[in-house]
Enzyme design. Sequence first.
Site, PDB file in Angstrom:
ATOM      1  N   HIS A  95      38.353  26.186  95.571  1.00 55.67           N
ATOM      2  CA  HIS A  95      39.420  27.141  95.265  1.00 55.67           C
ATOM      3  C   HIS A  95      39.467  28.289  96.266  1.00 55.67           C
ATOM      4  CE1 HIS A  95      36.181  29.386  93.000  1.00 55.67           C
ATOM      5  NE2 HIS A  95      36.888  30.416  93.421  1.00 55.67           N
ATOM      6  N   ASP A 147      35.106  21.441  92.498  1.00 52.79           N
ATOM      7  CA  ASP A 147      35.335  22.699  93.212  1.00 52.79           C
ATOM      8  C   ASP A 147      34.363  22.853  94.383  1.00 52.79           C
ATOM      9  OD1 ASP A 147      36.487  25.124  93.766  1.00 52.79           O
ATOM     10  OD2 ASP A 147      35.398  26.231  92.207  1.00 52.79           O
ATOM     11  N   GLY A 246      35.022  37.333  94.153  1.00 54.81           N
ATOM     12  CA  GLY A 246      34.498  37.611  95.480  1.00 54.81           C
ATOM     13  C   GLY A 246      33.167  36.966  95.756  1.00 54.81           C
ATOM     14  N   SER A 248      32.722  33.935  94.604  1.00 52.18           N
ATOM     15  CA  SER A 248      33.099  32.526  94.604  1.00 52.18           C
ATOM     16  C   SER A 248      32.702  31.828  95.899  1.00 52.18           C
ATOM     17  CB  SER A 248      34.609  32.395  94.415  1.00 52.18           C
ATOM     18  OG  SER A 248      34.981  32.664  93.091  1.00 52.18           O
ATOM     19  N   GLY A 249      32.266  30.578  95.758  1.00 51.49           N
ATOM     20  CA  GLY A 249      31.879  29.782  96.910  1.00 51.49           C
ATOM     21  C   GLY A 249      30.468  30.030  97.379  1.00 51.49           C
TER      22      GLY A 249
END
Length: 301
Positions: A95, A147, A246, A248-249
């Site tokens: 995402h 994801d 923020g 994320s990943g």
Amino acid sequence: MMFWLAFMLLLSAAQRGDAQWDWLTGIFGGGTTGSSTGQNDPNCGVAAGSRIIGGQYASQGMFPWQVSLQNLAQGGSHGCGGSLFNNEWVITAGHCVDGMTNPAMWRVRMGLASLQYYENGEQEFTVTKVIMHPSYTASAMGFPRNDVALMKLNRPATVSNYVNNICLPDRDASVGTNCVVSGWGVYDIQSQYFGQAPLSATLKWTYAPILDPGYCSQNYIWGSEMVSSIMVCAGYDHGQDDACNGDSGGPFICPSPDGSRWELNGIVSWGEQPCGAQYKPSAYTRVTAFKSWIQQTIQSN
């Protein structure tokens, strides 16, 4: 129900014991080992520097696989986190790059703790490929499936005291394992309620214990429709110490079975909005479910 997704760590947390950090003291020489096999680098998962006392703010080199993904089309500010793997590839959340797969849009920074200042030992890269998992989907409810995404750097990173690869696990860490999540995400709970939720200028981290999927599937937590076998559910009942927008990943790391290194067990994916709510642990993409895809994609690109 609302969820945060891409573009921050509510690490308001209390200080905790740090016995499991004692072995984070390896020292690496420079080098750019091969990046095309999709296998773990021999020296992966070990951080250089001093023993960590407690938690919250990270020092440079504490999480040498942590990268900041910065979208040049959106001003070049920090958007998502990621993890360096095999010197030339970054593992992140799908995402984070959904609708933004043009490599020219991205800058990757690593070997840093501060987003505000340049630090000696920091490395910066452009991106030549952005590859999303072919089965990635973003549901109407706002939480993604499958994801995961990969970014190929324009050149191999140089392993140093501040930059190193993360390891991919051979098997999942067990329920109850005290893992760690890190990032530059939103760090203040109260600011979310007043429409001002700044990113942290300095890399932060917190412990996040792995929870039983059966627990997370309870209706007052996430419910059975939200929790799947390709996710890891981790965090605390009290909330507060958690990932947020923020982050994320970014990496969700756990000790290897022999305690010799860190392994990437999860990728920060989604959670409650506002972040830090009680009984709403965060969800992480389970890396073992996508390990073969990661390795095969790297080998073919």
